[in-house]
Design a protein around this motif. Structure first.
Motif, PDB file in Angstrom:
ATOM      1  N   PRO A   1     -43.873 -32.416 -41.751  1.00  5.92           N
ATOM      2  CA  PRO A   1     -43.169 -32.564 -42.857  1.00  5.92           C
ATOM      3  C   PRO A   1     -42.193 -31.490 -43.116  1.00  5.92           C
ATOM      4  O   PRO A   1     -42.312 -30.446 -42.617  1.00  5.92           O
ATOM      5  CB  PRO A   1     -44.027 -32.868 -43.856  1.00  5.92           C
ATOM      6  CG  PRO A   1     -45.200 -31.904 -43.446  1.00  5.92           C
ATOM      7  CD  PRO A   1     -45.047 -32.229 -41.891  1.00  5.92           C
ATOM      8  N   ALA A  43     -43.441 -38.782 -46.274  1.00  2.00           N
ATOM      9  CA  ALA A  43     -44.050 -39.817 -45.611  1.00  2.00           C
ATOM     10  C   ALA A  43     -43.099 -40.826 -45.321  1.00  2.00           C
ATOM     11  O   ALA A  43     -42.124 -41.178 -45.643  1.00  2.00           O
ATOM     12  CB  ALA A  43     -45.074 -40.690 -46.587  1.00  2.00           C
ATOM     13  N   ARG A  51     -47.620 -31.917 -46.716  1.00  2.00           N
ATOM     14  CA  ARG A  51     -47.398 -33.155 -46.759  1.00  2.00           C
ATOM     15  C   ARG A  51     -46.450 -33.728 -47.515  1.00  2.00           C
ATOM     16  O   ARG A  51     -46.470 -34.868 -48.190  1.00  2.00           O
ATOM     17  CB  ARG A  51     -48.797 -34.040 -46.872  1.00  2.00           C
ATOM     18  CG  ARG A  51     -49.649 -33.718 -45.738  1.00  2.00           C
ATOM     19  CD  ARG A  51     -51.285 -34.381 -46.204  1.00  2.00           C
ATOM     20  NE  ARG A  51     -51.904 -33.777 -47.391  1.00  2.00           N
ATOM     21  CZ  ARG A  51     -52.807 -33.844 -48.045  1.00  2.00           C
ATOM     22  NH1 ARG A  51     -52.990 -35.302 -47.827  1.00  2.00           N
ATOM     23  NH2 ARG A  51     -53.165 -33.489 -49.106  1.00  2.00           N
ATOM     24  N   SER A  95     -49.478 -40.473 -48.910  1.00  2.00           N
ATOM     25  CA  SER A  95     -50.250 -39.146 -48.589  1.00  2.00           C
ATOM     26  C   SER A  95     -49.593 -37.898 -49.355  1.00  2.00           C
ATOM     27  O   SER A  95     -50.075 -37.087 -48.956  1.00  2.00           O
ATOM     28  CB  SER A  95     -50.046 -39.056 -47.146  1.00  2.00           C
ATOM     29  OG  SER A  95     -48.511 -39.029 -46.687  1.00  2.00           O
ATOM     30  N   ILE A  96     -48.402 -37.984 -49.822  1.00  2.00           N
ATOM     31  CA  ILE A  96     -48.012 -36.984 -50.611  1.00  2.00           C
ATOM     32  C   ILE A  96     -49.047 -36.466 -51.659  1.00  2.00           C
ATOM     33  O   ILE A  96     -49.127 -37.498 -52.627  1.00  2.00           O
ATOM     34  CB  ILE A  96     -46.464 -37.108 -50.965  1.00  2.00           C
ATOM     35  CG1 ILE A  96     -45.715 -37.486 -49.915  1.00  2.00           C
ATOM     36  CG2 ILE A  96     -46.180 -35.876 -51.958  1.00  2.00           C
ATOM     37  CD1 ILE A  96     -44.139 -37.926 -50.321  1.00  2.00           C
ATOM     38  N   TRP A 113     -48.178 -46.310 -46.023  1.00  2.00           N
ATOM     39  CA  TRP A 113     -47.519 -45.187 -45.939  1.00  2.00           C
ATOM     40  C   TRP A 113     -48.232 -44.414 -44.767  1.00  2.00           C
ATOM     41  O   TRP A 113     -49.493 -44.204 -44.967  1.00  2.00           O
ATOM     42  CB  TRP A 113     -47.255 -44.567 -47.068  1.00  2.00           C
ATOM     43  CG  TRP A 113     -46.334 -45.376 -48.042  1.00  2.00           C
ATOM     44  CD1 TRP A 113     -46.739 -46.454 -48.636  1.00  2.00           C
ATOM     45  CD2 TRP A 113     -44.762 -45.001 -48.026  1.00  2.00           C
ATOM     46  NE1 TRP A 113     -45.403 -46.694 -49.401  1.00  2.00           N
ATOM     47  CE2 TRP A 113     -44.431 -45.891 -49.050  1.00  2.00           C
ATOM     48  CE3 TRP A 113     -43.780 -44.395 -47.501  1.00  2.00           C
ATOM     49  CZ2 TRP A 113     -42.761 -46.293 -49.394  1.00  2.00           C
ATOM     50  CZ3 TRP A 113     -42.589 -44.349 -47.834  1.00  2.00           C
ATOM     51  CH2 TRP A 113     -42.129 -45.398 -48.945  1.00  2.00           C
ATOM     52  N   LYS A 114     -47.410 -43.664 -44.036  1.00  2.00           N
ATOM     53  CA  LYS A 114     -48.156 -42.409 -43.052  1.00  2.00           C
ATOM     54  C   LYS A 114     -47.363 -41.418 -43.324  1.00  2.00           C
ATOM     55  O   LYS A 114     -46.087 -41.185 -43.370  1.00  2.00           O
ATOM     56  CB  LYS A 114     -47.826 -43.125 -41.626  1.00  2.00           C
ATOM     57  CG  LYS A 114     -48.310 -42.087 -40.323  1.00  2.00           C
ATOM     58  CD  LYS A 114     -47.817 -42.823 -39.218  1.00  2.00           C
ATOM     59  CE  LYS A 114     -48.611 -41.931 -37.916  1.00  2.00           C
ATOM     60  NZ  LYS A 114     -48.016 -42.367 -36.647  1.00  2.00           N
ATOM     61  N   ALA A 115     -48.121 -40.163 -43.177  1.00  2.00           N
ATOM     62  CA  ALA A 115     -47.700 -38.864 -43.486  1.00  2.00           C
ATOM     63  C   ALA A 115     -46.724 -38.687 -42.302  1.00  2.00           C
ATOM     64  O   ALA A 115     -46.978 -38.793 -41.137  1.00  2.00           O
ATOM     65  CB  ALA A 115     -48.854 -37.903 -43.815  1.00  2.00           C
ATOM     66  N   SER A 116     -45.619 -37.930 -42.686  1.00  2.00           N
ATOM     67  CA  SER A 116     -44.840 -37.037 -41.360  1.00  2.00           C
ATOM     68  C   SER A 116     -45.759 -36.266 -40.455  1.00  2.00           C
ATOM     69  O   SER A 116     -46.529 -35.621 -41.319  1.00  2.00           O
ATOM     70  CB  SER A 116     -43.590 -36.407 -41.997  1.00  2.00           C
ATOM     71  OG  SER A 116     -42.861 -37.382 -42.896  1.00  2.00           O
TER      72      SER A 116
END
Length: 356
Positions: free
Chosen positions: A287, A272, A269, A233-234, A281-284
């Motif tokens: 962040p 992750a 973002r 997601s970054i 992967w999941k976004a924080s």
């Protein structure tokens, strides 16, 4: 575990630092629950993007102008152990097996990409690889153990190139690329923190990318022979944006950090996390607010990690789901050891150890 600090005590110290706190002044150091203690490296014109922490007393740093330093007293003093004749090289990654044995990577196009190995604490070095391909540009290296390791180059003829050693970096060979997926247009690695290629355990290795239309992390479970790519997601989509650093606390749980390295540019973002070895992967949820190039798990912890960048340090106490800033000092990379020897290094000769 026989260490001087408990995980709970360290996490409590980190968690009690006020968000957005600037580095404490020397007079306030004793009152600070946790903070970076800068050492005097004796240089101010070198950027140390390569860092290899051995324990709380011993660490190596590598940087611009062919510079390698080593400490054996917790950072109170540093010895210049740079390879002779390397002053024109840019060292961006170093991996150390102990206080005597280390392998350092120089980056650049063609023959500028090289590796050196020492077995006597840096008193002597042997050049063990010089890249013969003008299309290759090596960014990072990692070791599974004291013998087996890999180095990665930006894509050559559409695929990332992987270099392998089975003798501790004394010799290297290029692996076949049949198991490597095609690189995206404009995609490459970032030689920003020595963490664009990281390993955990005897066979698993991950490769971080940016610059292409989307950020990705590639994973290999067979020491670099075959790879699978997963989107992160970054944000990427620009040569200055993407995934810059990775850290895995085991073969399943990892954190990715990055953003846009240009000063003043937004980095939404910027972190992750994964719980399945990098397949997804999941976004924080919260962040870091700014670009981060380096990340490290606190040892013996399933939840605490540090992320660093030119504008400061962030901590997560929940395995990367949320982050908050605890220091405003500039660092490029971070590394922690089993005895809670957390080190960070960066521009202007800055090297620090985390104190509690």
């Amino acid at each position: 575990m026989a260490v001087g600090l408990s995980v709970a005590a360290v996490a409590a110290a980190l968690g009690s630092v006020p968000a957005q706190a600037a580095p404490p002044a020397p007079a306030d150091r004793a009152q600070s629950p946790a903070g970076w203690r800068l050492g005097d490296t004796g240089v101010t014109d070198v950027r140390f993007r390569g860092l290899a922490a051995v324990d709380r007393r011993t660490a190596w740093v590598a940087g611009s102008k062919g510079t390698v330093l080593r400490t054996a007293d917790g950072g109170r003093s540093w010895r210049d152990v740079s390879p002779p004749g390397a002053g024109e090289l840019e060292f961006r990654d170093i991996e150390a097996f102990d206080g005597r044995r280390a392998v350092v990577l120089a980056i650049g196009e063609g023959e500028a990409s090289r590796t050196y190995r020492t077995e006597d604490g840096g008193r002597t070095w042997t050049e063990t690889f010089r890249n013969p391909d003008p299309k290759a540009f090596y960014d990072c290296l990692t070791f599974f153990d004291s013998r087996n390791g890999l180095a990665m180059s930006d894509p050559v003829d559409g695929k990332y190139r992987i270099l392998s050693t089975a003798d501790g970096g004394r010799s290297w060979k290029v692996l076949p690329n049949k198991g490597m997926p095609e690189a995206l247009p404009g995609e490459a690695g970032f030689a920003a923190s020595g963490q664009c290629l990281v390993s955990n355990g005897p066979r698993d290795v991950w490769l971080a990318t940016g610059g292409g239309p989307r950020g990705r992390v590639l994973h290999s479970a067979d020491r670099g022979l075959t790879w699978k790519a997963a989107e992160v997601s970054i944000p990427a989509g620009d040569p200055a944006r993407g995934v810059f650093g990775l850290a895995f606390r085991d073969r399943e749980h990892g954190i990715a950090v990055g953003g846009d390295y240009r000063a003043g540019q937004p980095s939404p973002r910027a972190a992750a996390l994964t719980g399945d070895g990098g397949r997804t992967w999941k976004a924080s949820a919260v962040p870091p607010a700014e670009y981060r190039s380096g990340v490290a798990w606190l040892p013996h912890s399933r939840a605490v990690a540090l992320a660093v960048g030119p504008t400061g340090t962030d901590v997560t106490l929940n395995a990367g789901r949320s982050w908050r800033k605890i220091d405003a000092g500039s660092f490029d990379t971070v590394s922690c050891t089993a005895d809670f020897g957390c080190w960070a290094s960066g521009e202007k000769g800055r090297v620090a150890r985390l104190e509690f």
